[in-house]
Design a protein around this motif. Structure first.
Motif, PDB file in Angstrom:
ATOM      1  N   LYS A 166      51.469  88.976  66.594  1.00 51.82           N
ATOM      2  CA  LYS A 166      51.887  89.077  65.190  1.00 51.82           C
ATOM      3  C   LYS A 166      52.687  90.373  64.966  1.00 51.82           C
ATOM      4  CE  LYS A 166      50.210  88.439  60.490  1.00 51.82           C
ATOM      5  NZ  LYS A 166      51.061  89.501  59.916  1.00 51.82           N
ATOM      6  N   ALA A 167      52.210  91.460  65.578  1.00 55.18           N
ATOM      7  CA  ALA A 167      52.900  92.751  65.435  1.00 55.18           C
ATOM      8  C   ALA A 167      54.310  92.662  66.016  1.00 55.18           C
ATOM      9  CB  ALA A 167      52.093  93.843  66.127  1.00 55.18           C
ATOM     10  N   LEU A 168      54.440  92.010  67.196  1.00 62.03           N
ATOM     11  CA  LEU A 168      55.754  91.848  67.831  1.00 62.03           C
ATOM     12  C   LEU A 168      56.668  90.991  66.955  1.00 62.03           C
ATOM     13  CD1 LEU A 168      54.851  91.107  71.571  1.00 62.03           C
ATOM     14  CD2 LEU A 168      56.013  93.126  70.717  1.00 62.03           C
ATOM     15  N   PHE A 169      56.088  89.905  66.422  1.00 60.93           N
ATOM     16  CA  PHE A 169      56.865  88.978  65.596  1.00 60.93           C
ATOM     17  C   PHE A 169      57.318  89.654  64.294  1.00 60.93           C
ATOM     18  CE2 PHE A 169      57.092  85.470  62.444  1.00 60.93           C
ATOM     19  CZ  PHE A 169      58.136  84.755  63.012  1.00 60.93           C
ATOM     20  N   ASP A 170      56.384  90.336  63.648  1.00 64.01           N
ATOM     21  CA  ASP A 170      56.695  91.010  62.372  1.00 64.01           C
ATOM     22  C   ASP A 170      57.815  92.042  62.537  1.00 64.01           C
ATOM     23  OD1 ASP A 170      54.788  89.483  61.190  1.00 64.01           O
ATOM     24  OD2 ASP A 170      53.267  91.057  61.018  1.00 64.01           O
ATOM     25  N   LYS A 171      57.829  92.683  63.688  1.00 66.24           N
ATOM     26  CA  LYS A 171      58.852  93.686  63.977  1.00 66.24           C
ATOM     27  C   LYS A 171      60.244  93.030  63.983  1.00 66.24           C
ATOM     28  CE  LYS A 171      59.200  97.514  67.232  1.00 66.24           C
ATOM     29  NZ  LYS A 171      58.788  97.949  68.571  1.00 66.24           N
ATOM     30  N   GLN A 172      60.308  91.828  64.601  1.00 62.20           N
ATOM     31  CA  GLN A 172      61.589  91.098  64.644  1.00 62.20           C
ATOM     32  C   GLN A 172      61.983  90.571  63.258  1.00 62.20           C
ATOM     33  OE1 GLN A 172      63.688  91.028  67.172  1.00 62.20           O
ATOM     34  NE2 GLN A 172      62.233  92.180  68.435  1.00 62.20           N
ATOM     35  N   GLU A 174      61.310  91.939  60.456  1.00 60.99           N
ATOM     36  CA  GLU A 174      61.828  93.107  59.734  1.00 60.99           C
ATOM     37  C   GLU A 174      63.277  93.395  60.169  1.00 60.99           C
ATOM     38  OE1 GLU A 174      58.996  96.437  59.858  1.00 60.99           O
ATOM     39  OE2 GLU A 174      60.697  97.742  59.374  1.00 60.99           O
ATOM     40  N   ARG A 175      63.498  93.279  61.482  1.00 66.74           N
ATOM     41  CA  ARG A 175      64.823  93.529  62.045  1.00 66.74           C
ATOM     42  C   ARG A 175      65.867  92.563  61.480  1.00 66.74           C
ATOM     43  NH1 ARG A 175      65.935  92.683  68.403  1.00 66.74           N
ATOM     44  NH2 ARG A 175      68.196  92.750  68.306  1.00 66.74           N
ATOM     45  N   GLY A 177      65.825  91.147  58.534  1.00 68.09           N
ATOM     46  CA  GLY A 177      65.768  91.139  57.078  1.00 68.09           C
ATOM     47  C   GLY A 177      64.914  90.027  56.484  1.00 68.09           C
ATOM     48  N   GLY A 178      63.779  89.754  57.138  1.00 70.06           N
ATOM     49  CA  GLY A 178      62.829  88.779  56.595  1.00 70.06           C
ATOM     50  C   GLY A 178      63.087  87.345  57.050  1.00 70.06           C
ATOM     51  N   ASP A 179      64.098  87.144  57.925  1.00 69.83           N
ATOM     52  CA  ASP A 179      64.408  85.790  58.404  1.00 69.83           C
ATOM     53  C   ASP A 179      63.463  85.420  59.567  1.00 69.83           C
ATOM     54  OD1 ASP A 179      65.451  83.458  59.422  1.00 69.83           O
ATOM     55  OD2 ASP A 179      67.546  84.074  59.151  1.00 69.83           O
ATOM     56  N   GLU A 180      62.402  84.673  59.257  1.00 73.46           N
ATOM     57  CA  GLU A 180      61.387  84.332  60.268  1.00 73.46           C
ATOM     58  C   GLU A 180      61.934  83.412  61.362  1.00 73.46           C
ATOM     59  OE1 GLU A 180      57.579  83.061  58.993  1.00 73.46           O
ATOM     60  OE2 GLU A 180      57.209  84.823  57.760  1.00 73.46           O
ATOM     61  N   ASP A 181      62.805  82.471  60.952  1.00 76.42           N
ATOM     62  CA  ASP A 181      63.356  81.529  61.939  1.00 76.42           C
ATOM     63  C   ASP A 181      64.206  82.254  62.978  1.00 76.42           C
ATOM     64  OD1 ASP A 181      62.091  79.457  60.732  1.00 76.42           O
ATOM     65  OD2 ASP A 181      63.794  78.918  59.452  1.00 76.42           O
ATOM     66  N   LYS A 182      64.970  83.208  62.494  1.00 74.27           N
ATOM     67  CA  LYS A 182      65.805  84.001  63.400  1.00 74.27           C
ATOM     68  C   LYS A 182      64.903  84.843  64.322  1.00 74.27           C
ATOM     69  CE  LYS A 182      70.179  85.564  63.975  1.00 74.27           C
ATOM     70  NZ  LYS A 182      71.423  85.870  63.301  1.00 74.27           N
ATOM     71  N   ALA A 183      63.864  85.440  63.738  1.00 73.60           N
ATOM     72  CA  ALA A 183      62.916  86.252  64.515  1.00 73.60           C
ATOM     73  C   ALA A 183      62.251  85.407  65.597  1.00 73.60           C
ATOM     74  CB  ALA A 183      61.860  86.855  63.597  1.00 73.60           C
ATOM     75  N   ALA A 184      61.960  84.137  65.269  1.00 78.16           N
ATOM     76  CA  ALA A 184      61.272  83.245  66.215  1.00 78.16           C
ATOM     77  C   ALA A 184      62.122  82.883  67.430  1.00 78.16           C
ATOM     78  CB  ALA A 184      60.831  81.973  65.490  1.00 78.16           C
ATOM     79  N   THR A 185      63.446  83.115  67.358  1.00 74.07           N
ATOM     80  CA  THR A 185      64.278  82.855  68.541  1.00 74.07           C
ATOM     81  C   THR A 185      64.143  83.992  69.556  1.00 74.07           C
ATOM     82  OG1 THR A 185      66.245  83.954  67.634  1.00 74.07           O
ATOM     83  CG2 THR A 185      65.993  81.605  67.150  1.00 74.07           C
ATOM     84  N   ILE A 186      63.647  85.133  69.102  1.00 77.87           N
ATOM     85  CA  ILE A 186      63.471  86.300  69.985  1.00 77.87           C
ATOM     86  C   ILE A 186      62.018  86.414  70.458  1.00 77.87           C
ATOM     87  CG2 ILE A 186      63.822  88.813  70.213  1.00 77.87           C
ATOM     88  CD1 ILE A 186      66.429  87.333  69.535  1.00 77.87           C
TER      89      ILE A 186
END
Ligand SMILES: [Zn+2]
Length: 285
Positions: A166-172, A174-175, A177-186
């Protein structure tokens, strides 16, 4: 005072004096006994402790010397050490964990009691150090075998907790700008990363450069003998949902790994083709 009266006083004095003497003797005896009881014994204890600590130091030294000679001899032996756990060719775990098949909510808390620490000489990370006990004999045998072959294979990232994920995901998030779908690709969402399952591991480094190492070459040749497959192969991103990761290896079982490699399919394709549906659950172990 009468004679009788004087005699009575005399008797009382004699009684008092003898009573005092008796009490004195009793008290003296008790205090001597008490002092004997404690003082010399505590000395003995100290001596015993000193003696035992010097004995334990010697034992430790001997053990240290023994382990040194074991280390030396293990380098000459090519047979992998399995810590007494015989590897079972038939044992498999085909649980599919991905974005569409997340781990259940109770998984993280349930799995904690079944995690085993990987020995320091087999890993190069002091933060995440544990693997599920069902995979422990296989992964440790594999790394030892590689090391015995002169290849510096080390476990980098095995089990990762839900909180760490969760900490790793939340960091992305934030990176981006709150786009969870984009974060989930990383980074995988918590509960959808295979690392949360405790049955896979990254080796040496989570970096594309790993593909060029002798460790990667060794894994490609031998990982199936220990039940591991390359989980996210090249050109399978549309099936796995994850980019090519040369460093990420998943335990499926020895027989299963050989079959999957022979088929040329990724885990998603293999399970679908063979109509294998294993529930994502803690009951799979
Ligand atoms: Zn990984």
């Amino acid at each position: 005072m009468t004679d009788r009266g004087r005699q009575a006083v005399k008797r009382r004095r004699v009684f008092l004096i003898s009573s005092a003497l008796i009490i004195g003797i009793i008290l003296g005896t008790i205090s001597f006994g008490v002092s004997r009881l404690f003082t010399p014994k505590s000395d003995n204890n100290e001596k015993k402790e000193t003696k035992s600590s010097s004995v334990s130091k010697t034992v430790k030294k001997i053990k240290k010397d023994e382990s040194k000679s074991e280390e030396t001899s293990s380098k000459q032996v090519t047979t992998p050490k399995t810590n007494g756990n015989k590897l079972n060719e038939k044992y498999s775990n085909l649980m599919l964990v991905n974005a569409k098949n997340p781990l259940p909510d109770n998984y993280d808390s349930e799995i904690r009691k079944d995690l085993v620490e990987i020995e320091p000489e087999l890993r190069n990370n002091n933060y995440v150090t544990k693997i599920h006990k069902s995979v422990y004999p296989y992964i440790t045998a594999m790394v030892r075998a590689a090391q015995a072959d002169g290849v510096d294979l080390k476990v980098w990232s095995p089990f990762r907790s839900y909180a760490d994920q969760k900490a790793l995901f939340d960091k992305q998030v934030e990176r981006y700008g709150g786009d969870e779908d984009k974060a989930a690709t990383i980074v995988a969402r918590p509960g959808t990363s295979e690392h949360n399952s405790g049955i896979c591991a990254d080796f040496n480094m989570a970096d594309d450069a790993f593909e060029q190492t002798e460790m990667f070459k060794w894994l490609c040749e031998h990982a199936e003998e220990y039940g591991f497959i390359l989980r996210y192969p090249k050109d399978k991103q549309d099936k796995t949902g994850v980019i090519y990761e040369s460093w990420h290896w998943r335990f499926v079982g020895i027989e299963a790994a050989k079959k999957i490699n022979k088929s040329g399919l990724c885990l998603e394709e293999y399970l679908k083709k063979n109509n294998i549906k294993q529930e994502v659950s803690v009951d799979n172990f």
